[in-house]
Design an enzyme around this catalytic site. Structure first.
Site, mmCIF file in Angstrom:
data_model
loop_
_atom_site.group_PDB
_atom_site.id
_atom_site.type_symbol
_atom_site.label_atom_id
_atom_site.label_comp_id
_atom_site.label_asym_id
_atom_site.label_seq_id
_atom_site.Cartn_x
_atom_site.Cartn_y
_atom_site.Cartn_z
ATOM 1 N N GLU A 172 0.824 -1.214 0.000
ATOM 2 C CA GLU A 172 0.000 0.000 0.000
ATOM 3 C C GLU A 172 0.856 1.261 0.000
ATOM 4 O O GLU A 172 0.530 2.235 -0.671
ATOM 5 C CB GLU A 172 -0.958 0.013 1.202
ATOM 6 C CG GLU A 172 -2.054 -1.032 1.134
ATOM 7 C CD GLU A 172 -2.993 -0.856 -0.058
ATOM 8 O OE1 GLU A 172 -3.111 0.282 -0.552
ATOM 9 O OE2 GLU A 172 -3.572 -1.861 -0.505
ATOM 10 N N GLN A 175 0.524 7.035 -4.932
ATOM 11 C CA GLN A 175 1.059 7.900 -6.009
ATOM 12 C C GLN A 175 1.938 7.167 -7.027
ATOM 13 O O GLN A 175 2.797 7.748 -7.661
ATOM 14 C CB GLN A 175 1.888 9.068 -5.422
ATOM 15 C CG GLN A 175 1.043 10.043 -4.656
ATOM 16 C CD GLN A 175 1.674 10.437 -3.345
ATOM 17 O OE1 GLN A 175 2.343 9.644 -2.699
ATOM 18 N NE2 GLN A 175 1.449 11.655 -2.945
ATOM 19 N N THR A 176 1.751 5.866 -7.149
ATOM 20 C CA THR A 176 2.574 5.081 -8.079
ATOM 21 C C THR A 176 1.691 4.073 -8.798
ATOM 22 O O THR A 176 0.811 3.480 -8.192
ATOM 23 C CB THR A 176 3.669 4.319 -7.286
ATOM 24 O OG1 THR A 176 4.492 5.284 -6.639
ATOM 25 C CG2 THR A 176 4.526 3.466 -8.183
ATOM 26 N N LEU A 212 11.479 5.832 -7.288
ATOM 27 C CA LEU A 212 10.034 5.812 -7.034
ATOM 28 C C LEU A 212 9.477 7.207 -6.745
ATOM 29 O O LEU A 212 8.282 7.447 -6.880
ATOM 30 C CB LEU A 212 9.715 4.921 -5.828
ATOM 31 C CG LEU A 212 9.080 3.567 -6.096
ATOM 32 C CD1 LEU A 212 8.637 2.942 -4.786
ATOM 33 C CD2 LEU A 212 7.883 3.654 -7.030
ATOM 34 N N GLY A 213 10.361 8.120 -6.344
ATOM 35 C CA GLY A 213 9.898 9.478 -6.062
ATOM 36 C C GLY A 213 9.179 9.586 -4.726
ATOM 37 O O GLY A 213 9.040 8.583 -4.004
ATOM 38 N N TYR A 214 8.759 10.794 -4.430
ATOM 39 C CA TYR A 214 8.062 11.064 -3.155
ATOM 40 C C TYR A 214 8.824 10.409 -1.997
ATOM 41 O O TYR A 214 8.341 9.490 -1.359
ATOM 42 C CB TYR A 214 6.627 10.543 -3.193
ATOM 43 C CG TYR A 214 5.783 11.143 -4.276
ATOM 44 C CD1 TYR A 214 5.214 12.406 -4.109
ATOM 45 C CD2 TYR A 214 5.565 10.457 -5.459
ATOM 46 C CE1 TYR A 214 4.446 12.973 -5.120
ATOM 47 C CE2 TYR A 214 4.804 11.022 -6.475
ATOM 48 C CZ TYR A 214 4.242 12.275 -6.304
ATOM 49 O OH TYR A 214 3.485 12.826 -7.302
ATOM 50 N N TYR A 249 -7.030 5.973 4.126
ATOM 51 C CA TYR A 249 -7.187 4.968 3.071
ATOM 52 C C TYR A 249 -6.303 3.745 3.344
ATOM 53 O O TYR A 249 -6.764 2.596 3.321
ATOM 54 C CB TYR A 249 -6.830 5.585 1.703
ATOM 55 C CG TYR A 249 -6.773 4.542 0.621
ATOM 56 C CD1 TYR A 249 -7.939 4.128 -0.014
ATOM 57 C CD2 TYR A 249 -5.570 3.938 0.261
ATOM 58 C CE1 TYR A 249 -7.911 3.142 -0.983
ATOM 59 C CE2 TYR A 249 -5.524 2.951 -0.697
ATOM 60 C CZ TYR A 249 -6.701 2.563 -1.318
ATOM 61 O OH TYR A 249 -6.666 1.579 -2.268
ATOM 62 N N ASP A 295 -11.061 6.393 -1.572
ATOM 63 C CA ASP A 295 -10.016 7.147 -2.269
ATOM 64 C C ASP A 295 -10.606 7.703 -3.556
ATOM 65 O O ASP A 295 -11.826 7.639 -3.761
ATOM 66 C CB ASP A 295 -8.785 6.263 -2.536
ATOM 67 C CG ASP A 295 -9.044 5.252 -3.649
ATOM 68 O OD1 ASP A 295 -10.225 4.989 -3.973
ATOM 69 O OD2 ASP A 295 -8.064 4.728 -4.206
ATOM 70 N N CYS A 298 -20.695 -2.335 -18.335
ATOM 71 C CA CYS A 298 -20.609 -2.187 -16.875
ATOM 72 C C CYS A 298 -21.750 -2.926 -16.174
ATOM 73 O O CYS A 298 -22.913 -2.748 -16.529
ATOM 74 C CB CYS A 298 -20.668 -0.703 -16.516
ATOM 75 S SG CYS A 298 -20.865 -0.411 -14.752
ATOM 76 N N CYS A 330 -27.094 3.148 -12.979
ATOM 77 C CA CYS A 330 -26.130 4.246 -12.853
ATOM 78 C C CYS A 330 -26.791 5.542 -13.296
ATOM 79 O O CYS A 330 -27.175 5.706 -14.441
ATOM 80 C CB CYS A 330 -24.899 3.953 -13.702
ATOM 81 S SG CYS A 330 -23.750 5.327 -13.694
HETATM 82 S S1 SF4 Z 1 -20.240 5.641 -15.111
HETATM 83 FE FE1 SF4 Z 1 -21.795 4.233 -14.330
HETATM 84 S S2 SF4 Z 1 -22.214 2.849 -16.054
HETATM 85 FE FE2 SF4 Z 1 -20.302 3.887 -16.518
HETATM 86 S S3 SF4 Z 1 -18.704 2.509 -15.753
HETATM 87 FE FE3 SF4 Z 1 -19.153 3.966 -14.074
HETATM 88 S S4 SF4 Z 1 -20.708 2.983 -12.838
HETATM 89 FE FE4 SF4 Z 1 -20.644 1.890 -14.790
#
Ligand code: SF4
Length: 361
Positions: free
Chosen positions: A39, A44-45, A82-84, A122, A140, A204, A210
């Site tokens: 982690e 940042q990598t 690696l930086g930072y 995180y 994050d 998706c 969504c």
């Molecule tokens: S914007 Fe919505 S539909 Fe598109 S990849 Fe992300 S969660 Fe899926």
């Protein structure tokens, strides 16, 4: 609008998850030292860049005690490239703290892990869930983006109240799902599906609910409040008609707002105040459109279209193009009534509604 069903989101996300979609050597590892090391290296990598460093550290220092005992200069040498570098210094400080104050064992709670130098919320959540089965969700940039898009939520992510808000959403999504699985799933989902610049919306598994996708706001979310000056844009639409009164439209394919909606040919310019002659001189003027063959018929009053963090001024310029000759392959010549069949940005339907009253469009 209905409330978002976050437990359902969590179930779909973990249903999608398969460890082998994104194999990484530390995945599934429950050893807190190696989880922590991976982690810290990955902050940042990119994974591809961090991987050889992880392997080098594990080989050189198989345990936290080995790392704690190493000379500073040697550790910095391993980190080179690696930086930072503050991460490397904190790595050593944290290893020594674990050995000196915690008897060589990593704290097993989220709060305990937060006491280690270089370990923020995180990283603490990741280690607590992966190594100690603690029920804490990671938050994050990936998680902000996924939640904001899925819920169509414009709450700024970079303010204190905004972070709290999204923490409560991710906690609701986590529910009783084992956090190690949920966290791994949401990290992989952010890296493979709901990516910042090229989200895979058509394939998706969350697409059906969504809200950003349904409202065509995928590229507007998440919103950053502090840096969130609204972007000003100026659109000039060319409403071209031929002798028979047919219109020219095409589908927007760019990674931008209104993707996959249809529109008239568009010129984006630095200002809204442009006469036809100035428009034709813009570099953006299409090569295939012979200015000499166009007859200018007037322009609309300006329309203002407000998006979450864009403000778009729009003008429609009407031209008669009698010949309407050779067109690029993706352009369509259609009758006025056929326009209704195509999905158009709201600003275009507003223009059509208003111009129908005053012009014979
Ligand atoms: S914007 Fe919505 S539909 Fe598109 S990849 Fe992300 S969660 Fe899926």
């Amino acid at each position: 609008m209905d409330k978002v069903d976050w437990p359902l989101f969590g179930r779909k996300l973990t249903g999608w998850y398969r460890p082998d979609r994104r194999p990484m050597p530390w995945k599934g590892d429950r050893n807190p030292y190696r989880v922590w090391l991976s982690e810290i290296i990955l902050q940042q990598t990119r994974v591809a860049q961090g991987l050889p460093y992880f392997e080098r550290f594990v080989a050189a220092y198989p345990t936290v005690a080995d790392l704690a005992a190493a000379p500073d200069a040697e550790v910095m040498k391993h980190w080179e490239g690696l930086g930072y570098y503050s991460r490397a210094r904190n790595l050593l400080k944290a290893a020594r703290k674990v050995v000196e104050q915690y008897d060589g064992r990593f704290p097993a709670t989220y709060e305990g892990l937060l006491t280690l130098p270089g370990v923020g919320p995180y990283t603490a959540a990741a280690i607590a869930s992966f190594a100690f089965d603690r029920q804490v969700a990671v938050l994050d940039g990936n998680v902000f983006r996924i939640l904001a898009r899925y819920a169509g939520d414009p709450t700024p992510i970079d303010t204190g109240p905004g972070k709290k808000h999204f923490q409560s959403l991710v906690d609701a999504a986590l529910g009783d799902t084992p956090a190690a699985t949920f966290n791994q799933a949401i990290m992989d989902f952010g890296a493979l599906v709901c990516t910042p610049k090229a989200p895979q919306c058509p394939s998706c598994p969350l697409a059906d609910r969504c809200r950003a996708l349904a409202q065509d706001r995928v590229y507007e979310l998440p919103v950053k409040g502090k840096s969130g000056k609204r972007r000003e844009r100026f659109f000039h639409y060319l409403v071209l008609t031929d002798e028979a009164g047919r219109f020219l439209i095409h589908r927007r394919e760019e990674r931008d707002i209104w993707r996959q909606l249809y529109q008239f040919p568009l010129l984006e310019a630095p200002t809204l105040d442009l006469r036809p002659a100035a428009l034709m001189e813009l570099d953006e003027w299409p090569d295939w459109l012979p200015a000499a063959e166009l007859h200018y018929e007037g322009r609309s009053t300006p329309f203002l279209h407000q998006l979450t963090h864009q403000r778009i001024g729009v003008i429609f310029h009407r031209f008669r193009w009698s010949t309407m000759g050779q067109l690029p392959a993706h352009y369509l010549r259609i009758e006025r009534w056929e326009l209704e069949r195509y999905a158009l940005p709201r600003v275009i339907t507003r223009y059509l509604e208003e111009s129908r009253l005053t012009l014979d469009l």
